[in-house]
Write a protein that holds these residues in place. Structure first.
Motif, mmCIF file in Angstrom:
data_model
loop_
_atom_site.group_PDB
_atom_site.id
_atom_site.type_symbol
_atom_site.label_atom_id
_atom_site.label_comp_id
_atom_site.label_asym_id
_atom_site.label_seq_id
_atom_site.Cartn_x
_atom_site.Cartn_y
_atom_site.Cartn_z
ATOM 1 N N VAL A 24 18.849 18.929 -5.575
ATOM 2 C CA VAL A 24 17.673 19.579 -5.386
ATOM 3 C C VAL A 24 16.749 19.240 -6.603
ATOM 4 C CG1 VAL A 24 16.729 21.990 -5.429
ATOM 5 C CG2 VAL A 24 18.812 21.473 -3.997
ATOM 6 N N CYS A 25 17.392 19.247 -7.651
ATOM 7 C CA CYS A 25 16.567 19.020 -8.990
ATOM 8 C C CYS A 25 17.572 18.493 -10.010
ATOM 9 C CB CYS A 25 15.991 20.216 -9.664
ATOM 10 S SG CYS A 25 14.885 19.788 -11.141
ATOM 11 N N VAL A 26 17.683 17.153 -10.245
ATOM 12 C CA VAL A 26 18.606 16.488 -11.142
ATOM 13 C C VAL A 26 17.511 15.476 -12.049
ATOM 14 C CG1 VAL A 26 20.391 16.463 -9.465
ATOM 15 C CG2 VAL A 26 18.783 14.517 -9.599
ATOM 16 N N MET A 27 18.167 15.335 -13.138
ATOM 17 C CA MET A 27 17.798 14.460 -14.129
ATOM 18 C C MET A 27 18.928 13.289 -14.213
ATOM 19 S SD MET A 27 15.781 16.713 -16.970
ATOM 20 C CE MET A 27 16.415 15.559 -18.366
ATOM 21 N N VAL A 28 18.552 11.878 -14.461
ATOM 22 C CA VAL A 28 19.517 10.859 -14.246
ATOM 23 C C VAL A 28 18.726 9.926 -15.267
ATOM 24 C CG1 VAL A 28 20.691 9.015 -13.155
ATOM 25 C CG2 VAL A 28 20.240 11.102 -11.841
ATOM 26 N N SER A 29 19.736 9.545 -16.289
ATOM 27 C CA SER A 29 19.415 8.433 -17.362
ATOM 28 C C SER A 29 18.623 7.344 -16.872
ATOM 29 C CB SER A 29 19.907 8.666 -18.507
ATOM 30 O OG SER A 29 21.070 7.902 -18.148
ATOM 31 N N ASP A 30 17.747 6.671 -17.434
ATOM 32 C CA ASP A 30 17.395 5.453 -17.283
ATOM 33 C C ASP A 30 18.549 4.181 -17.280
ATOM 34 O OD1 ASP A 30 15.139 4.224 -16.443
ATOM 35 O OD2 ASP A 30 14.605 3.180 -18.312
ATOM 36 N N LYS A 31 19.355 4.714 -18.376
ATOM 37 C CA LYS A 31 20.505 3.788 -18.621
ATOM 38 C C LYS A 31 21.606 3.888 -17.533
ATOM 39 C CE LYS A 31 24.526 3.178 -21.630
ATOM 40 N NZ LYS A 31 25.336 3.931 -22.803
ATOM 41 N N VAL A 32 21.676 4.952 -16.650
ATOM 42 C CA VAL A 32 22.578 5.277 -15.561
ATOM 43 C C VAL A 32 21.759 4.424 -14.423
ATOM 44 C CG1 VAL A 32 23.645 6.805 -13.955
ATOM 45 C CG2 VAL A 32 23.523 7.089 -16.363
ATOM 46 N N VAL A 33 20.656 4.529 -14.012
ATOM 47 C CA VAL A 33 19.928 3.978 -13.205
ATOM 48 C C VAL A 33 20.025 2.516 -13.212
ATOM 49 C CG1 VAL A 33 17.769 3.950 -11.723
ATOM 50 C CG2 VAL A 33 18.456 6.016 -12.655
ATOM 51 N N GLN A 34 19.845 1.896 -14.464
ATOM 52 C CA GLN A 34 19.785 0.570 -14.826
ATOM 53 C C GLN A 34 21.212 0.127 -14.319
ATOM 54 O OE1 GLN A 34 17.249 -1.489 -15.311
ATOM 55 N NE2 GLN A 34 16.036 0.268 -15.163
ATOM 56 N N GLN A 35 22.213 0.699 -14.524
ATOM 57 C CA GLN A 35 23.604 0.228 -14.363
ATOM 58 C C GLN A 35 24.091 0.461 -12.964
ATOM 59 O OE1 GLN A 35 26.563 2.245 -16.964
ATOM 60 N NE2 GLN A 35 28.208 1.195 -15.979
ATOM 61 N N ILE A 36 23.611 1.494 -12.514
ATOM 62 C CA ILE A 36 24.350 1.464 -10.954
ATOM 63 C C ILE A 36 23.240 1.445 -9.881
ATOM 64 C CG2 ILE A 36 26.201 2.865 -11.791
ATOM 65 C CD1 ILE A 36 25.000 5.496 -10.402
ATOM 66 N N GLY A 37 22.110 1.295 -10.308
ATOM 67 C CA GLY A 37 20.918 1.111 -9.322
ATOM 68 C C GLY A 37 20.431 2.605 -8.848
ATOM 69 N N LEU A 38 19.747 2.575 -7.610
ATOM 70 C CA LEU A 38 19.192 3.743 -6.835
ATOM 71 C C LEU A 38 20.126 4.195 -5.876
ATOM 72 C CD1 LEU A 38 15.603 2.456 -6.583
ATOM 73 C CD2 LEU A 38 16.324 3.969 -8.503
ATOM 74 N N LEU A 39 19.445 5.392 -5.360
ATOM 75 C CA LEU A 39 20.550 6.054 -4.228
ATOM 76 C C LEU A 39 20.650 5.071 -2.989
ATOM 77 C CD1 LEU A 39 18.625 9.249 -3.933
ATOM 78 C CD2 LEU A 39 20.994 9.175 -4.843
ATOM 79 N N ASP A 40 21.544 5.101 -2.300
ATOM 80 C CA ASP A 40 21.773 4.197 -1.229
ATOM 81 C C ASP A 40 20.960 4.609 -0.119
ATOM 82 O OD1 ASP A 40 23.059 2.842 1.105
ATOM 83 O OD2 ASP A 40 24.978 3.196 0.373
ATOM 84 N N THR A 41 19.965 3.586 0.370
ATOM 85 C CA THR A 41 18.938 3.949 1.245
ATOM 86 C C THR A 41 19.609 4.012 2.713
ATOM 87 O OG1 THR A 41 18.415 1.632 1.416
ATOM 88 C CG2 THR A 41 17.321 2.929 -0.154
ATOM 89 N N ARG A 42 20.764 3.641 3.070
ATOM 90 C CA ARG A 42 21.475 3.671 4.351
ATOM 91 C C ARG A 42 21.641 5.179 4.868
ATOM 92 N NH1 ARG A 42 26.722 0.467 3.702
ATOM 93 N NH2 ARG A 42 26.662 1.473 1.613
ATOM 94 N N TYR A 43 21.632 6.080 3.755
ATOM 95 C CA TYR A 43 21.765 7.673 4.186
ATOM 96 C C TYR A 43 20.292 8.005 4.434
ATOM 97 C CZ TYR A 43 26.101 7.396 1.736
ATOM 98 O OH TYR A 43 27.563 7.129 1.475
ATOM 99 N N PHE A 44 20.307 8.867 5.647
ATOM 100 C CA PHE A 44 19.110 9.188 5.997
ATOM 101 C C PHE A 44 18.955 10.731 5.731
ATOM 102 C CE2 PHE A 44 15.885 10.966 9.075
ATOM 103 C CZ PHE A 44 14.814 10.413 8.674
ATOM 104 N N ILE A 45 17.891 11.448 5.502
ATOM 105 C CA ILE A 45 17.642 12.980 5.173
ATOM 106 C C ILE A 45 18.854 13.958 5.633
ATOM 107 C CG2 ILE A 45 16.283 14.933 5.198
ATOM 108 C CD1 ILE A 45 13.844 12.970 5.597
ATOM 109 N N GLY A 46 19.238 14.697 4.873
ATOM 110 C CA GLY A 46 20.406 15.651 5.381
ATOM 111 C C GLY A 46 21.580 15.533 4.791
ATOM 112 N N GLY A 47 21.901 14.759 3.645
ATOM 113 C CA GLY A 47 23.057 15.027 2.994
ATOM 114 C C GLY A 47 24.025 13.621 2.610
ATOM 115 N N TRP A 48 24.797 13.687 1.745
ATOM 116 C CA TRP A 48 26.097 12.726 1.503
ATOM 117 C C TRP A 48 25.427 11.629 0.499
ATOM 118 C CZ3 TRP A 48 30.723 13.708 2.038
ATOM 119 C CH2 TRP A 48 31.103 14.795 2.752
ATOM 120 N N GLU A 49 24.179 11.610 0.528
ATOM 121 C CA GLU A 49 23.601 10.766 -0.423
ATOM 122 C C GLU A 49 23.658 11.163 -2.148
ATOM 123 O OE1 GLU A 49 21.594 12.307 1.623
ATOM 124 O OE2 GLU A 49 20.110 13.434 0.450
#
Length: 132
Positions: A24-49
């Motif tokens: 709903v509201c999160v903060m993720v460090s740049d370091k984490v995003v650089q290491q693991i990437g962004l959210l998996d775009t195969r998930y569509f709106i509504g959960g599990w991403e």
């Protein structure tokens, strides 16, 4: 979802470790995003991403923390309500996302569900409010 009344009318001021974050509201460090990437775009709106990303973060060796120093009021399902107006089946999509999650992480949907991920907050306070 819990509301502010659950916490006595104000944020409780503590930081807790959790097993999973609902985005709903999160903060993720740049370091984490650089290491693991962004959210998996195969998930569509509504959960599990969010479950998927939380699991990736934990597997990369990071902790998931929830702050009680602020309160975010989430007016839930606003986007989903608009999608339903266009005949979007939220529950069907949620099920598809669950199947994707289980296939991605090699988890049997019904048998292993209880052992999959503890979605609750551990309740372990990491610091007292007066030490923050």
């Amino acid at each position: 979802h819990q509301d502010i009344k659950h916490w006595g009318g104000k944020p409780h001021g503590k930081i807790m470790e959790t097993h999973d974050l609902i985005y709903v509201c999160v903060m993720v460090s740049d370091k984490v995003v650089q290491q693991i990437g962004l959210l998996d775009t195969r998930y569509f709106i509504g959960g599990w991403e969010d479950n998927d990303y939380s699991l990736q973060i934990k597997l990369a060796g990071y902790r998931l923390l929830v702050t009680g120093k602020a309160f975010i009021h989430h007016y839930g399902s606003v986007a989903n309500r608009k999608l339903r107006e266009k005949n979007f089946d939220y529950w069907e999509n949620l099920k598809k996302n669950e199947v994707l999650f289980c296939e991605k992480w090699n988890i049997a949907q019904s048998k292993d569900r209880e052992n999959m991920i503890d979605m609750s907050v551990s309740g372990k306070f990491l610091e007292e409010s007066n030490n923050a």
